[in-house]
Design a protein around this motif. Structure first.
Motif, PDB file in Angstrom:
ATOM      1  N   VAL A 206       0.848  -1.187   0.000  1.00 38.76           N
ATOM      2  CA  VAL A 206       0.000   0.000   0.000  1.00 38.76           C
ATOM      3  C   VAL A 206       0.887   1.241   0.000  1.00 38.76           C
ATOM      4  N   PRO A 207       0.653   2.193  -0.913  1.00 38.56           N
ATOM      5  CA  PRO A 207       1.468   3.414  -0.936  1.00 38.56           C
ATOM      6  C   PRO A 207       1.355   4.176   0.386  1.00 38.56           C
ATOM      7  N   HIS A 208       2.501   4.618   0.877  1.00 33.43           N
ATOM      8  CA  HIS A 208       2.524   5.361   2.135  1.00 33.43           C
ATOM      9  C   HIS A 208       3.767   6.235   2.229  1.00 33.43           C
ATOM     10  N   ARG A 209       3.742   7.137   3.202  1.00 32.04           N
ATOM     11  CA  ARG A 209       4.889   7.972   3.518  1.00 32.04           C
ATOM     12  C   ARG A 209       4.653   8.577   4.893  1.00 32.04           C
ATOM     13  N   PHE A 210       5.697   9.191   5.434  1.00 29.06           N
ATOM     14  CA  PHE A 210       5.558   9.930   6.683  1.00 29.06           C
ATOM     15  C   PHE A 210       6.420  11.178   6.614  1.00 29.06           C
ATOM     16  N   ARG A 211       6.117  12.147   7.482  1.00 28.30           N
ATOM     17  CA  ARG A 211       6.875  13.398   7.513  1.00 28.30           C
ATOM     18  C   ARG A 211       6.868  13.930   8.934  1.00 28.30           C
ATOM     19  N   ASN A 212       8.011  14.468   9.344  1.00 27.63           N
ATOM     20  CA  ASN A 212       8.086  15.161  10.623  1.00 27.63           C
ATOM     21  C   ASN A 212       7.391  16.501  10.429  1.00 27.63           C
TER      22      ASN A 212
END
Length: 153
Positions: free
Chosen positions: A92-98
């Motif tokens: 599943v496409p995902h990402r994270f960011r501070n």
């Protein structure tokens, strides 16, 4: 790989640093868990995080150790602070960011293990072009999605 029949331990302050796409500290390797999982800490400056991507092989579990992070997974968005946890499925496409104003830290567990080796390999190989990075990523079942696909997350 040895069988996972003994405790795998990572005392405070231990781990193997990998300076690739930021600072990562490998805390447990698949080789020490019979391939069951790998664990690392990721130190993330404000405003930073990986681009949208997909893991073919492993699920990921994140625990925010410090800071404030936004997580995008498919069409969902969640903000978490210290102590918050999220599990993201493979494929599943995902990402994270501070999204905070200070450096943050995440504990990341990948299951099955193996992906934790991506960062030391990147540090060792030092790929310079997006094509070279994509080639190494492919060996780990990781695909970075093109900018056109970023509307998903």
């Amino acid at each position: 790989m040895k069988t996972f029949t003994y405790a795998a331990v990572s005392p405070p302050g231990h781990g193997t640093p990998a300076m690739a796409f930021g600072k990562h500290i490998i805390r447990m390797m698949a080789a020490n868990t019979g391939g069951s999982f790998g664990m690392l800490e990721v130190i993330v400056p404000p405003g930073e995080g990986p681009p949208l991507h997909v893991h073919e092989r492993e699920d990921e579990f994140f625990r925010v150790l410090s800071g404030c992070f936004g997580f995008w997974c498919a069409g969902d968005y969640v903000e978490l602070t210290e102590g918050g946890c999220i599990a993201l499925p493979r494929g599943v496409p995902h990402r994270f960011r501070n999204i905070g104003e200070k450096e943050g830290c995440l504990m990341v567990v990948v299951t099955p293990g193996g992906f934790e080796n991506f960062f030391p390999i990147i540090e060792l190989c030092k790929p310079e072009t997006p094509e070279q990075i994509a080639s190494v990523a492919k060996d780990f079942g990781l695909t970075f999605l093109p900018d056109d696909d970023r509307t998903v997350a």
